[in-house]
Write a protein that holds these residues in place. Structure first.
Motif, short mmCIF file in Angstrom:
data_model
loop_
_atom_site.label_atom_id
_atom_site.label_comp_id
_atom_site.label_asym_id
_atom_site.label_seq_id
_atom_site.Cartn_x
_atom_site.Cartn_y
_atom_site.Cartn_z
N GLN A 174 48.52 -10.77 4.93
CA GLN A 174 49.13 -10.31 6.17
C GLN A 174 50.65 -10.50 6.16
O GLN A 174 51.39 -9.61 6.57
CB GLN A 174 48.54 -11.05 7.38
N ASN B 154 48.47 -2.70 11.54
CA ASN B 154 47.29 -3.08 10.77
C ASN B 154 47.26 -4.58 10.51
O ASN B 154 46.21 -5.22 10.62
CB ASN B 154 47.26 -2.30 9.45
N ALA C 184 44.53 -7.40 12.64
CA ALA C 184 43.51 -7.96 11.76
C ALA C 184 43.14 -9.37 12.20
O ALA C 184 43.99 -10.15 12.65
CB ALA C 184 44.00 -7.97 10.32
N ASP C 185 41.88 -9.71 12.02
CA ASP C 185 41.38 -11.03 12.37
C ASP C 185 41.71 -12.01 11.24
O ASP C 185 40.89 -12.31 10.38
CB ASP C 185 39.86 -10.98 12.58
N GLY D 282 47.44 -12.78 12.26
CA GLY D 282 47.22 -11.66 13.16
C GLY D 282 47.59 -12.03 14.58
O GLY D 282 47.38 -13.15 15.03
N ARG E 103 43.95 -9.90 16.55
CA ARG E 103 42.67 -10.24 15.92
C ARG E 103 41.50 -9.41 16.43
O ARG E 103 40.51 -9.93 16.92
CB ARG E 103 42.40 -11.72 16.07
N HIS F 14 38.19 -8.16 8.39
CA HIS F 14 38.84 -8.02 7.08
C HIS F 14 38.38 -6.78 6.34
O HIS F 14 39.19 -6.13 5.67
CB HIS F 14 38.55 -9.25 6.22
N HIS G 93 40.03 -3.76 7.86
CA HIS G 93 41.45 -3.86 7.51
C HIS G 93 41.67 -3.42 6.06
O HIS G 93 42.63 -2.70 5.76
CB HIS G 93 41.94 -5.30 7.69
N LYS G 94 40.79 -3.83 5.20
CA LYS G 94 40.88 -3.48 3.78
C LYS G 94 40.88 -1.96 3.59
O LYS G 94 41.68 -1.42 2.81
CB LYS G 94 39.71 -4.11 3.02
N ASP H 225 44.00 -0.29 4.89
CA ASP H 225 45.05 -0.43 3.86
C ASP H 225 45.01 0.74 2.88
O ASP H 225 46.06 1.26 2.49
CB ASP H 225 44.87 -1.73 3.07
N GLU I 98 35.29 -12.47 4.69
CA GLU I 98 35.36 -12.95 6.08
C GLU I 98 34.58 -14.25 6.27
O GLU I 98 34.95 -15.07 7.11
CB GLU I 98 34.83 -11.89 7.04
#
Length: 122
Positions: free
Chosen positions: A15, A48, A52-53, A57, A60, A64, A67-68, A71, A115
């Motif tokens: 992050q 982004n 993200a958690d 972040g 949150r 993940h 988020h991945k 990306d 995660e």
């Protein structure tokens, strides 16, 4: 050496790297005669990372795994924006956009997106 055998970056470091990538994109927009593309994509990278958690972040909201894959979409957008011809992008942007896509890809490859491990550390 397989992916599981090597040391991976923790998600919070991923992050922070994204915040740095976004700062480079926004700084390149600042010095560009046509700043819109870099500024919008920089804001997208910040959003982004912030949503993200993870420990870095702000809101949150997304996990993940999501988020991945966001990306991946951002990396593709950065590359398309660098080489497309319908929206003006200055020379600074044409250099910064693919470089930041490559930086995000390197970060993406070396990040631990698990995660369950993050949940154990809470």
């Amino acid at each position: 050496m397989g992916r599981n055998e090597r040391s991976l970056l923790p998600f919070w470091l991923h992050q922070l790297g994204e915040y740095l990538i976004a700062a480079v994109l926004i700084a390149s927009a600042w010095y560009s005669p046509e700043p819109a593309v870099q500024a919008v994509l920089g804001a997208l990278v910040i959003a982004n990372a912030a949503f993200a958690d993870g420990p870095a972040g702000a809101f949150r909201v997304i996990g993940h795994t999501l988020h991945k894959w966001i990306d991946v979409v951002i990396m593709i957008l950065l590359l398309v924006a660098a080489f497309q011809g319908w929206v003006g992008v200055g020379t600074t942007g044409r250099i910064a956009l693919p470089l930041m896509s490559a930086a995000l890809f390197a970060l993406w490859l070396t990040t631990d997106f698990d995660e369950a491990e993050h949940a154990q550390k809470k």
